[in-house]
Design a protein around this motif. Structure first.
Motif, PDB file in Angstrom:
ATOM      1  N   PHE A   4       1.435  -3.266  -4.367  1.00 39.98           N
ATOM      2  CA  PHE A   4       0.135  -2.954  -4.733  1.00 39.98           C
ATOM      3  C   PHE A   4      -1.167  -2.635  -4.722  1.00 39.98           C
ATOM      4  CE2 PHE A   4       1.820  -7.177  -5.710  1.00 39.98           C
ATOM      5  CZ  PHE A   4       2.385  -7.211  -7.479  1.00 39.98           C
ATOM      6  N   LEU A   5      -1.243  -2.367  -3.371  1.00 38.75           N
ATOM      7  CA  LEU A   5      -2.353  -1.671  -2.509  1.00 38.75           C
ATOM      8  C   LEU A   5      -2.672  -0.261  -2.242  1.00 38.75           C
ATOM      9  CD1 LEU A   5      -4.019  -3.950  -0.061  1.00 38.75           C
ATOM     10  CD2 LEU A   5      -4.894  -3.983  -2.809  1.00 38.75           C
ATOM     11  N   PRO A   6      -3.439   0.871  -2.134  1.00 38.33           N
ATOM     12  CA  PRO A   6      -3.845   2.168  -1.654  1.00 38.33           C
ATOM     13  C   PRO A   6      -2.808   2.764  -1.067  1.00 38.33           C
ATOM     14  CG  PRO A   6      -5.578   2.092  -3.843  1.00 38.33           C
ATOM     15  CD  PRO A   6      -5.342   0.060  -3.106  1.00 38.33           C
ATOM     16  N   LYS A   7      -2.797   3.065  -0.304  1.00 43.43           N
ATOM     17  CA  LYS A   7      -2.413   3.687   0.855  1.00 43.43           C
ATOM     18  C   LYS A   7      -4.071   3.541   1.948  1.00 43.43           C
ATOM     19  CE  LYS A   7      -0.860   7.258   4.791  1.00 43.43           C
ATOM     20  NZ  LYS A   7      -0.381   8.295   4.646  1.00 43.43           N
ATOM     21  N   GLY A   8      -3.506   2.477   3.333  1.00 45.07           N
ATOM     22  CA  GLY A   8      -5.246   3.213   3.630  1.00 45.07           C
ATOM     23  C   GLY A   8      -6.002   1.868   3.530  1.00 45.07           C
ATOM     24  N   SER A   9      -5.385   0.614   2.987  1.00 49.05           N
ATOM     25  CA  SER A   9      -6.008  -0.097   2.089  1.00 49.05           C
ATOM     26  C   SER A   9      -5.875  -1.487   2.859  1.00 49.05           C
ATOM     27  CB  SER A   9      -6.000  -1.413   0.671  1.00 49.05           C
ATOM     28  OG  SER A   9      -6.028   0.022   0.086  1.00 49.05           O
ATOM     29  N   LEU A  10      -7.501  -1.835   3.577  1.00 52.55           N
ATOM     30  CA  LEU A  10      -6.726  -3.001   4.728  1.00 52.55           C
ATOM     31  C   LEU A  10      -6.759  -4.495   4.394  1.00 52.55           C
ATOM     32  CD1 LEU A  10      -7.040  -4.356   7.585  1.00 52.55           C
ATOM     33  CD2 LEU A  10      -9.998  -4.720   6.578  1.00 52.55           C
ATOM     34  N   ILE A  11      -5.983  -4.972   4.827  1.00 56.85           N
ATOM     35  CA  ILE A  11      -4.810  -6.323   4.297  1.00 56.85           C
ATOM     36  C   ILE A  11      -4.796  -7.395   4.421  1.00 56.85           C
ATOM     37  CG2 ILE A  11      -2.603  -7.856   4.211  1.00 56.85           C
ATOM     38  CD1 ILE A  11      -1.064  -4.772   3.147  1.00 56.85           C
ATOM     39  N   VAL A  12      -4.966  -7.432   5.969  1.00 53.99           N
ATOM     40  CA  VAL A  12      -5.489  -8.608   6.583  1.00 53.99           C
ATOM     41  C   VAL A  12      -6.064  -8.151   7.880  1.00 53.99           C
ATOM     42  CG1 VAL A  12      -2.902  -9.695   7.626  1.00 53.99           C
ATOM     43  CG2 VAL A  12      -4.973 -11.135   7.200  1.00 53.99           C
TER      44      VAL A  12
END
Length: 548
Positions: free
Chosen positions: A262-270
């Motif tokens: 669901f997240l765009p490239k480079g988004s911090l997940i955890v």
């Protein structure tokens, strides 16, 4: 992960720290002179190895003979429980069972069963599984296992599971009693690999809103999730609801893979960090298949660990709407360490943090018992009913990527709070539910009418038939026959809730979860609020970064 360390090498540092912190000193004795036998010498064991010294002292000098292995087995859990509520010791004989649910399959015969009137009844059969291949069908009663009669013996579910599960490729004999057939039918079943499904259902709630229920993050969950998404996309799903209520967690890497969709490239997940575990940041790789799909996540007080990672990542990235109630508050990462005898320690090695930097682990300084009673304390404090009853620690303020304020210190707080709905509860309802009469009647009705009910291929057609049959009136009579006196006032208050739950249980017996969830949704307040928010376009406000 397996290590060849000895038991002493793995456990002793933990033991020593706990002992020193607790102020237990061996090497001194506080016995009165009369406690020591005449002529005995007091031997002081080296203080550098106190736990072994104590065990050896007990083994050699204690008044009675003790089992050192048994003593060690009881000692380890006592040590670990002083660390945190989620570090646990798993004895060798329990390791396989403890891993089974998360590993995604086990050796069995492929049936779901229920015990009714002291008899094991098959509720459903796994398609393509070992039981279906030999001809076992829903409604069959398992009377005997391996020539031992189990019907009427007061056997419980765990005992039945123990008899039917086993190593892959091994055989088990079952004696089956089938409606309208005389005598027992004997089957020899070769145990096979039975999948443990963690994505319970995926279906379209409306023409554009899809729903997926994820009960745990097991080894196969990501693939099951992708399959469900593909099916929903084929029905033109534009808004997805991911239901993580009651999901206590599982494998961190599986949750990360799902969030990545669901997240765009480079988004911090955890990110995770611990004393011996340097900070590790996990980012989205941009290859997800649902980066433009509108997303809503459902959580409640029993959503924990990996579920909170999922909800926290979506919330902190302003990627979707979080609906429900504050989550459990487990922000500790466990790593399994295998011991030489086959036992295992799941040791907390790090804490995880959401992208904004929130540590959502709730406090556990008052001990394990107090920690687990926190849910009861929340209920008594009124948190399940009023958002304003929640006291936030203003020193733990954090901000999402678009500047919305969120709080750390214990769980994930949803964007849209939904109080617990008790309007349909009555004493009459609880009397029926607490004695499992609704479930028992649903099972009996399904079994008595199975041939007729199996004609219905859709949940809508089945529900319409059940409405015409007035199954609720039959339940009321069944309850009266079983000692629950009819209560007019209670019935009026709970009529809608009881009728809906009853139809959902019957539908589950016939159509499995694809029958249960669409019907129970009619009395699911959190889900109804989520759908309303989506239809009103409020989920887009979060996606656009505007504070609600």
């Amino acid at each position: 992960m397996s290590y060849k360390n000895s038991l002493r090498q793995v456990v002793l540092p933990l033991v020593l720290a706990a002992v020193l912190a607790g102020g237990v000193f061996i090497g001194k004795t506080f016995s009165s002179p009369g406690d020591v036998s005449p002529g005995s010498r007091l031997f002081i064991y080296p203080q550098t190895n106190k736990i072994d010294a104590v065990l050896r002292l007990i083994e050699e000098q204690y008044v009675d003979t003790v089992d050192k292995v048994e003593l060690t087995e009881s000692l380890i859990p006592e040590i670990l429980k002083n660390l945190d509520p989620h570090t646990v010791y798993i004895p060798a004989e329990d390791v396989k069972e403890a891993n089974q649910e998360l590993e995604g399959n086990f050796g069995g015969i492929g049936v779901q069963f229920s015990i009714q009137n002291d008899t094991v009844m098959v509720i459903s059969v796994v398609p393509g599984g070992p039981s279906e291949k030999v001809g076992i069908i829903p409604g069959d009663r398992i009377i005997a296992v391996n020539d031992s009669v189990i019907a009427g013996k007061g056997i419980d579910s765990d005992e039945v599971v123990g008899m039917l599960r086993g190593e892959l490729g091994t055989k088990v004999k079952v004696g089956i009693l089938r409606r309208d057939r005389k005598g027992l039918l004997d089957f020899e079943i070769t145990r096979g690999s039975i999948p443990v499904t963690s994505v319970e259902v995926g279906y379209m709630i409306t023409d554009s809103i899809g729903y997926v229920k994820v009960s745990r993050f097991a080894r196969n969950t990501y693939q099951e999730f992708l399959t469900a998404l593909a099916r929903l996309k084929a029905y033109n799903c534009q808004n997805l609801i991911v239901d993580l209520r009651g999901n206590s967690g599982g494998y961190l890497d599986i949750a990360i893979s799902m969030i990545n969709e669901f997240l765009p490239k480079g988004s911090l997940i955890v990110y995770t960090e611990g004393k011996a575990s340097p900070r590790q940041d996990v980012y989205a790789n941009g290859l997800g298949s649902c980066k433009d799909m509108r997303l809503t996540v459902l959580i409640d007080e029993f959503s924990a660990s990996a579920s909170e990672i999922f909800a926290g990542a979506i919330q902190d990235n302003d990627r979707g709407l979080i609906v429900g109630r504050r989550s459990f508050g487990k922000g500790l990462v466990q790593q399994p360490f295998s011991l030489p005898d086959g036992s295992s320690i799941r040791l907390t090695v790090a804490r995880y943090y959401t992208p904004s930097g929130r540590g959502i682990q709730k406090p556990y300084t008052n001990g394990v018992e107090d920690y687990h009673r926190d849910i009861i304390a929340r209920f008594q404090h009124g948190e399940f009913f009023e958002r304003d009853s929640i006291e936030f620690d203003t020193s733990l303020e954090f901000y999402t990527v678009n500047g919305r304020k969120v709080f750390g210190g214990g769980g994930v707080m949803p964007d849209v709070f939904v109080p617990r709905d008790t309007s349909g509860f009555s004493d009459y309802y609880f009397k029926i539910r607490d004695r499992a009469l609704m479930y028992q009647f649903a099972l009996k009705y399904s079994d008595d009418n199975r041939i007729q009910l199996q004609r219905f291929e859709t949940v809508e057609a089945l529900e319409h038939h059940l409405d015409k049959e007035n199954v609720l009136a039959r339940l009321i009579k069944y309850a009266a026959d079983n000692g629950i006196k009819y209560d007019e006032k209670g019935f009026r208050q709970s009529k809608n809730l009881m009728g809906t739950e009853l139809k959902a249980y019957i539908a589950r017996n016939i159509l499995d979860n694809m029958g249960f969830y669409p019907i129970i949704a009619q009395v699911d307040e959190i889900l109804k609020v989520a759908v309303s928010e989506i239809q009103a376009g409020n989920d887009v406000l979060v996606f656009d970064g505007k504070n609600k």
